[in-house]
Motif scaffolding. Structure first.
Motif, PDB file in Angstrom:
ATOM      1  N   UNK A 120     101.101 -19.164  58.150  1.00 18.97           N
ATOM      2  CA  UNK A 120     101.255 -17.857  58.600  1.00 18.97           C
ATOM      3  C   UNK A 120     100.568 -16.734  57.689  1.00 18.97           C
ATOM      4  N   UNK A 121      99.850 -15.820  58.343  1.00 15.88           N
ATOM      5  CA  UNK A 121      99.393 -14.539  57.579  1.00 15.88           C
ATOM      6  C   UNK A 121      99.989 -13.697  58.322  1.00 15.88           C
ATOM      7  N   UNK A 122     100.266 -12.420  57.706  1.00 18.49           N
ATOM      8  CA  UNK A 122     100.515 -11.108  57.941  1.00 18.49           C
ATOM      9  C   UNK A 122     100.034  -9.941  57.169  1.00 18.49           C
ATOM     10  N   UNK A 123      99.985  -8.735  57.665  1.00 27.52           N
ATOM     11  CA  UNK A 123      99.651  -7.662  57.033  1.00 27.52           C
ATOM     12  C   UNK A 123     100.788  -6.503  57.180  1.00 27.52           C
ATOM     13  N   UNK A 127      96.899  -5.639  51.671  1.00 23.09           N
ATOM     14  CA  UNK A 127      97.867  -6.556  51.198  1.00 23.09           C
ATOM     15  C   UNK A 127      98.400  -7.454  52.128  1.00 23.09           C
ATOM     16  N   UNK A 128      98.197  -8.762  51.956  1.00 20.06           N
ATOM     17  CA  UNK A 128      98.320  -9.781  52.815  1.00 20.06           C
ATOM     18  C   UNK A 128      99.436 -10.574  52.332  1.00 20.06           C
ATOM     19  N   UNK A 129     100.432 -11.167  53.425  1.00 17.98           N
ATOM     20  CA  UNK A 129     101.719 -12.054  52.965  1.00 17.98           C
ATOM     21  C   UNK A 129     101.155 -13.037  53.742  1.00 17.98           C
ATOM     22  N   UNK A 164      87.383 -11.640  54.163  1.00 19.81           N
ATOM     23  CA  UNK A 164      87.366 -10.305  54.374  1.00 19.81           C
ATOM     24  C   UNK A 164      86.751  -9.846  55.434  1.00 19.81           C
ATOM     25  N   UNK A 165      85.496 -10.716  55.925  1.00 24.36           N
ATOM     26  CA  UNK A 165      84.863 -10.354  57.143  1.00 24.36           C
ATOM     27  C   UNK A 165      85.522 -10.454  58.250  1.00 24.36           C
ATOM     28  N   UNK A 166      86.216 -11.643  58.207  1.00 24.97           N
ATOM     29  CA  UNK A 166      87.065 -12.104  59.242  1.00 24.97           C
ATOM     30  C   UNK A 166      88.163 -11.236  59.575  1.00 24.97           C
ATOM     31  N   UNK A 167      88.855 -10.567  58.759  1.00 24.36           N
ATOM     32  CA  UNK A 167      90.167  -9.833  58.756  1.00 24.36           C
ATOM     33  C   UNK A 167      89.435  -8.314  59.183  1.00 24.36           C
ATOM     34  N   UNK A 168      88.320  -8.162  58.950  1.00 24.96           N
ATOM     35  CA  UNK A 168      87.735  -6.887  59.778  1.00 24.96           C
ATOM     36  C   UNK A 168      86.930  -6.912  60.867  1.00 24.96           C
ATOM     37  N   UNK A 225      90.967 -19.900  63.394  1.00 20.28           N
ATOM     38  CA  UNK A 225      92.480 -20.043  63.315  1.00 20.28           C
ATOM     39  C   UNK A 225      92.844 -18.768  62.489  1.00 20.28           C
ATOM     40  N   UNK A 226      92.162 -18.507  61.295  1.00 21.20           N
ATOM     41  CA  UNK A 226      92.524 -17.398  60.109  1.00 21.20           C
ATOM     42  C   UNK A 226      92.290 -16.101  60.850  1.00 21.20           C
ATOM     43  N   UNK A 227      91.086 -16.042  61.459  1.00 21.74           N
ATOM     44  CA  UNK A 227      90.931 -14.698  62.465  1.00 21.74           C
ATOM     45  C   UNK A 227      91.836 -14.150  63.045  1.00 21.74           C
ATOM     46  N   UNK A 228      92.429 -15.232  63.986  1.00 21.94           N
ATOM     47  CA  UNK A 228      93.592 -14.680  65.023  1.00 21.94           C
ATOM     48  C   UNK A 228      94.898 -14.177  64.473  1.00 21.94           C
ATOM     49  N   UNK A 229      95.061 -14.295  63.071  1.00 16.04           N
ATOM     50  CA  UNK A 229      95.900 -13.420  62.528  1.00 16.04           C
ATOM     51  C   UNK A 229      95.986 -12.075  62.200  1.00 16.04           C
ATOM     52  N   UNK A 230      94.638 -11.513  62.389  1.00 18.03           N
ATOM     53  CA  UNK A 230      94.172 -10.253  61.856  1.00 18.03           C
ATOM     54  C   UNK A 230      93.793  -9.477  63.121  1.00 18.03           C
ATOM     55  N   UNK A 231      93.874 -10.045  64.426  1.00 15.70           N
ATOM     56  CA  UNK A 231      93.503  -9.483  65.511  1.00 15.70           C
ATOM     57  C   UNK A 231      94.410  -8.802  66.470  1.00 15.70           C
TER      58      UNK A 231
END
Length: 275
Positions: A11-14, A21-23, A232-236, A269-275
């Motif tokens: 799990x990732x969250x901001x 800052x990412x948890x 970083x690109x995926x988070x953005x 899968x990673x990108x979905x945490x930040x959309x």
């Protein structure tokens, strides 16, 4: 005998979408993170079981008593022990956030964590509370960030070189310059000849020196940098295709393979945490 009950939860969250800052929370019984780097300062705690780790050239076994602190661009790895599960949480903090805290509280511009790990029950409990997904959703953004800053201040006092002047020997300065070169040109197809020309160094000496100080080959290090840039690109909000192209991967399949080996997730899968 191989464990048939596979645990692989990530799990990732901001906590504050405006802050870098990412948890992270990882719970495994069948996965090992290979050697990799982060652009961020990393503070980790074990929530369950025991975790193996490679830090600063040494192998460790960590349990719930340890707080693990990793500097940006520090090669490390972690994984399971004897096919038994472990859970750990991490906070990834951008260097600029640490720089801002240093300016306010220590009158310094940069630091390194002194030790890769230390024990402190008070800070362990605060970090465990702050990184719990349920608590993140309950605490308002201001309180969460204030608590985090307080924890960072404590850690810097206990486990940093914020009050020391760091003098680097010549060979470490050279390695730092070469790593900076990789970070600045990660999107290019860099060759050994490029390095030789840029730094006027024997390729054989360079390969030996680089691996001695980073514990990985130059090519592996470049791949690790590219994966960090891809995060970083995926988070953005960039697409998988755009990310693969901008990070210098041959194609999306190449990005997928490298990304999952290091993170345990596909880029999608990673990108979905930040959309």
């Amino acid at each position: 005998m191989k464990n048939s009950n596979i645990i692989h939860n990530i799990k990732f969250s901001k906590p504050n979408i405006q802050k870098d800052i990412v948890v992270y929370e990882g719970h495994y019984n069948n996965f090992n993170h290979g050697k990799h780097v982060h652009e961020d300062y990393t503070i980790s705690v074990i929530q369950k079981g025991n975790m193996s780790a490679f830090l600063r050239g040494f192998n460790y076994k960590f349990d719930k008593s340890s707080i693990i602190t990793i500097n940006p661009d520090e090669i490390h790895s972690c994984g399971i022990i004897d096919q038994k599960e472990y859970k750990h949480r991490s906070i990834y903090i951008k260097p600029q956030t640490i720089i801002d805290i240093l300016k306010e509280n220590f009158s310094k511009k940069q630091l390194s964590f002194s030790n890769s790990h230390f024990n402190n029950d008070f800070l362990y409990n605060k970090l465990s509370f702050l990184t719990n997904e349920d608590n993140i959703s309950l605490i308002n953004k201001l309180s969460w960030e204030c608590e985090l800053i307080d924890i960072i201040n404590h850690i810097l006092k206990i486990n940093s070189k914020a009050n020391e002047i760091i003098e680097l020997p010549a060979h470490k300065i050279l390695i730092k310059k070469i790593k900076d070169y990789f970070n600045d040109n990660f999107f290019m197809q860099i060759t050994l000849d490029d390095i030789v020309k840029e730094f006027n160094i024997s390729k054989y000496h360079f390969v030996r020196l680089f691996k001695k100080h980073t514990f990985v080959s130059p090519h592996t290090y470049l791949m690790l940098v590219r994966v960090e840039k891809a995060k970083s690109f995926l988070q953005n909000g960039f697409s998988l295709t755009e990310t693969a192209y901008m990070c210098g991967f041959n194609d999306q399949s190449h990005l997928n393979k490298r990304f999952k080996t290091i993170t345990g997730l596909t880029p999608g899968e990673y990108k979905k945490f930040f959309t």
